[in-house]
Design an enzyme around this catalytic site. Structure first.
Site, PDB file in Angstrom:
ATOM      1  CE  LYS A  50      -2.127   0.516   3.911  1.00 34.17           C
ATOM      2  NZ  LYS A  50      -1.660   1.719   4.617  1.00 34.17           N
ATOM      3  CG  ASP A 241      -1.611   5.623   4.098  1.00 34.99           C
ATOM      4  OD1 ASP A 241      -2.233   4.646   3.640  1.00 34.99           O
ATOM      5  OD2 ASP A 241      -0.530   5.522   4.703  1.00 34.99           O
TER       6      ASP A 241
END
Length: 665
Positions: A50, A241
DNA sequence: AGAGTGGGCCTTTTT
DNA sequence: GGCCCACTCT
């Protein structure tokens, strides 16, 4: 502000770019990284790269000619933002220092320091941490003469929590009390009346708590079109995020920040949503496609971190949860070893096992830096800390108290706060109460006599003020006033201010009051070094208040180069990884935590927490639980293993038999 | 009356 | 380590 649109050329592998995206990313990552502008949701499972995806996305945008200052990167910690910018910088040539990156609170603070005047706030406001907020609230309860005895009335910290939840979820106090504090149901009205008082008091002290930073910033964006336009235009690309852990307030801020261009990319994993108690709502991520119709959705499902055996356990652990996006994490790594289930007699034996195994692993060549012990609550690590100390295994613990929340750090910071913001009642009273002969009452009285004076600091040494100082505190007070006068002109060099405060008397206070004064002095020394990075006291103090545990480590006195085992709560381990992870205290009511089990959502969140913990491990995972609970004065009682362990098929685990050498503790 | 100290008991997670 | 309370000292 120029509002030129920077468009992205469609990605073609054959086109010559500095970075070879197609080689360095898997197809799923590549698709997200090189996607066209517009709203995008990236569902990225644990360990699926990620962060890597975000870093490459930033690099890609910059490489396509987007200026760094037109990109906003919101992360869970400032450290994460710094790390991502650093790694993106390594990939490409341009300078990224003008890119905005950090936490929501950081961004809000940055904006508010510029525009707070529009809200009737001076821009040198103080930021209240949890303890400050609690103290202020307690003071209000006393002043409002609320009878806290007759009926159980919520304490300051509970009230602050209620208000915080209301602000972060944009719910009414009535709703919050009804849903989460039903036992205070009949006090709802009183609780409601106190909130504006709390708000007024903060305003009077030119102070904001963590929630105010977000709420006022949102308010500014909503009510002041020129501010909203300025930032919405500036940030052509907004990246977020850990989106699964945002709350309603934060989601609204994001929507407005991205409102002009709508080039918003959010990244997250609903299975790792673990902050609902702070108002986070993973509906934000689930409903993102509804809020942004036509958004692109990317799923990144290959796990590069863990061996398949660990991943299988993780998948089994999260499976019982009903509320989740269906997803299948695939392992990329070659088979390794099965996670080990370790029943220990009690917490003492649990600690002995962990320490012993650590030493063995170290012998085998595993660095201590690659080992971590994770647990649900801070106090679960107590025995382990003692055991590691006994065996001389160096460890780093992100404790409940942050480095900057320790009394001596806050004491010294109070001096600086007084000078930066003379309306800061809490800082004044804190510092005053350190003087011999001044307690709560005298501090209250003195505050009333000194507050609001135009030459605040100089005024402290004047005749009318001195008359209000108790006789036995007189000489300490003179010193106090002199120190403040001395540091006032030093606002541009906060580290100097700290040194002056310490030398002018705080050092004497420490030596007289604490056996570990030397360690505390060393902390202050480190604090002064850390302060050198800042241009002025105000910046330094903001940073101090907004710093996370992880960041605090950088300022804490840890010898560089030393190998250290990490002890951490699961919450604080978010986003991190280690070769070897020990997950301890896996007993029912410890993990899952008893208080979280009141609701079905509570149990699901605990399960996600368990999932987060498991997926931190790369090579080896130990699941340890104590079978006996120490019961002061009585016989020890048997306790059940965590209910979550029952969800894991026994075939996926290796059973560990503790040898008798452990049983002696 | 107010300041300061010590004992007993409890402990979810954090910007 | 925090919180509450009882106790002593000034």
């Amino acid at each position: 502000m120029a509002t030129k649109e920077y468009s992205l050329k469609p990605f073609r592998a054959e086109r010559k770019l500095h970075i070879e995206y197609a080689k360095e990313l898997n197809p799923q990552q590549l698709e997200a990284v090189t996607s066209q502008p517009g709203p995008a949701l990236v569902i990225a499972g644990a360990g699926s790269g990620k962060t890597r995806t975000l870093i490459y996305r930033v690099a890609y945008l910059i490489e396509q000619g987007v200026p760094a200052q037109r990109v906003l990167l919101l992360t869970f910690t400032n450290k994460a933002a710094r790390e991502m910018l650093r790694r993106a910088q390594e990939l490409i040539v341009p300078d990224l220092t003008h890119m905005w990156g950090g936490t929501f609170h950081h961004m809000a603070n940055r904006g508010l320091r510029r525009h707070a005047k529009l809200l009737g706030f001076p821009n040198d406001y103080t930021i209240l941490d949890r303890e400050d907020a609690r103290d202020l609230m307690n003071a209000i309860i006393v002043e409002e003469k609320i009878d806290t005895k007759q009926q159980r009335f919520p304490k300051g910290d509970v009230l602050v929590d209620i208000y915080s939840m209301a602000v972060n979820t944009e719910k009414s106090i009535e709703q919050v009390v009804g849903e989460l504090y039903p036992h205070f149901g009949d006090l709802t009205e009183q609780i409601e009346i106190l909130q504006p008082k709390y708000q007024e008091r903060k305003r009077k002290n030119t102070a904001m708590d963590y929630d105010d930073l977000l709420a006022y910033w949102l308010n500014l964006l909503q009510e002041h079109a020129e501010v909203r336009e300025r930032y919405a235009q500036q940030f052509q690309f907004v990246l977020v995020d850990e989106y699964q852990d945002t709350n309603k307030l934060q989601a609204d801020i994001i929507d407005l920040m991205a409102s002009a261009h709508k080039h918003l990319m959010v990244v997250g994993d609903d299975s790792q949503s673990i902050y609902s108690w702070r108002g986070a709502n993973f509906q934000n991520i689930i409903e993102f496609p509804k809020r942004y119709p036509g958004c692109q959705v990317f799923k990144i499902e290959t796990n590069y971190r863990s061996v398949p055996e660990i991943l299988e356990v993780a998948n089994a652990a999260i499976a019982p949860n009903v509320h989740q996006f269906p997803k299948k994490l695939r392992a990329d790594r070659k088979p390794g070893s099965k996670p080990v289930l370790v029943p220990a007699y009690d917490v003492g034996q649990q600690a002995a096992f962990v320490a012993q195994r650590m030493l063995e692993l170290h012998e085998e060549g595993v660095s201590l830096n690659e080992m971590a012990v994770l647990y649900r609550s801070h106090f679960h690590a107590m025995e382990l800390q003692m055991e590691l100390t006994r065996r001389n295994i160096p460890f780093l613990i992100t404790s409940g108290l942050r480095f900057f929340e320790q009394a001596h750090i806050k004491d010294v910071a109070a001096y600086l706060k007084i000078v930066v913001n003379p309306a800061d009642e809490l800082a004044f009273k804190r510092a005053a109460k350190l003087l011999r002969g001044i307690g709560d009452k005298a501090a209250d009285k003195l505050w009333l006599t000194v507050t609001g004076h135009p030459h605040f600091v100089k005024h402290l040494d004047s005749q009318p003020v001195l008359a209000a100082v108790p006789a036995k505190a007189r000489s300490d007070w003179k010193q106090f006033a002199a120190t403040l006068c001395q540091i006032e002109p030093l606002k541009e060099t906060p580290s100097e201010m700290i040194r002056v405060v310490v030398e002018a008397g705080y050092e004497d206070y420490l030596t007289a009051s604490f056996p570990n004064y030397a360690a505390r002095l060393e902390d202050l020394n480190q604090l002064a070094l850390f302060a050198q990075k800042y241009e002025n006291a105000e910046q330094f103090l903001s940073e101090l208040a907004l710093m996370t545990n992880l960041e605090a480590e950088d300022a804490a006195p840890v010898q560089v180069g030393d190998e250290l085992v990490r002890l951490s709560t699961v919450h604080q381990a978010k986003g991190l990884e280690w070769q070897v992870v020990f997950l301890i205290s896996l007993a029912d009511m410890m993990f899952p935590n008893a208080r979280a089990l009141n609701s079905e959502e509570g149990e699901e969140e605990e399960r996600r927490l368990f999932y987060v913990a498991i997926t931190r491990a790369k090579d080896e995972l130990y699941l340890v639980y104590p079978q006996m609970r120490f019961n002061a004065g009585y016989q020890d009682v048997l306790q059940k293993p965590s209910r979550f362990l029952a969800d894991i098929p026994p075939a996926l685990l290796e059973q560990f038999e503790l040898k008798s050498e452990f049983a002696q503790f």
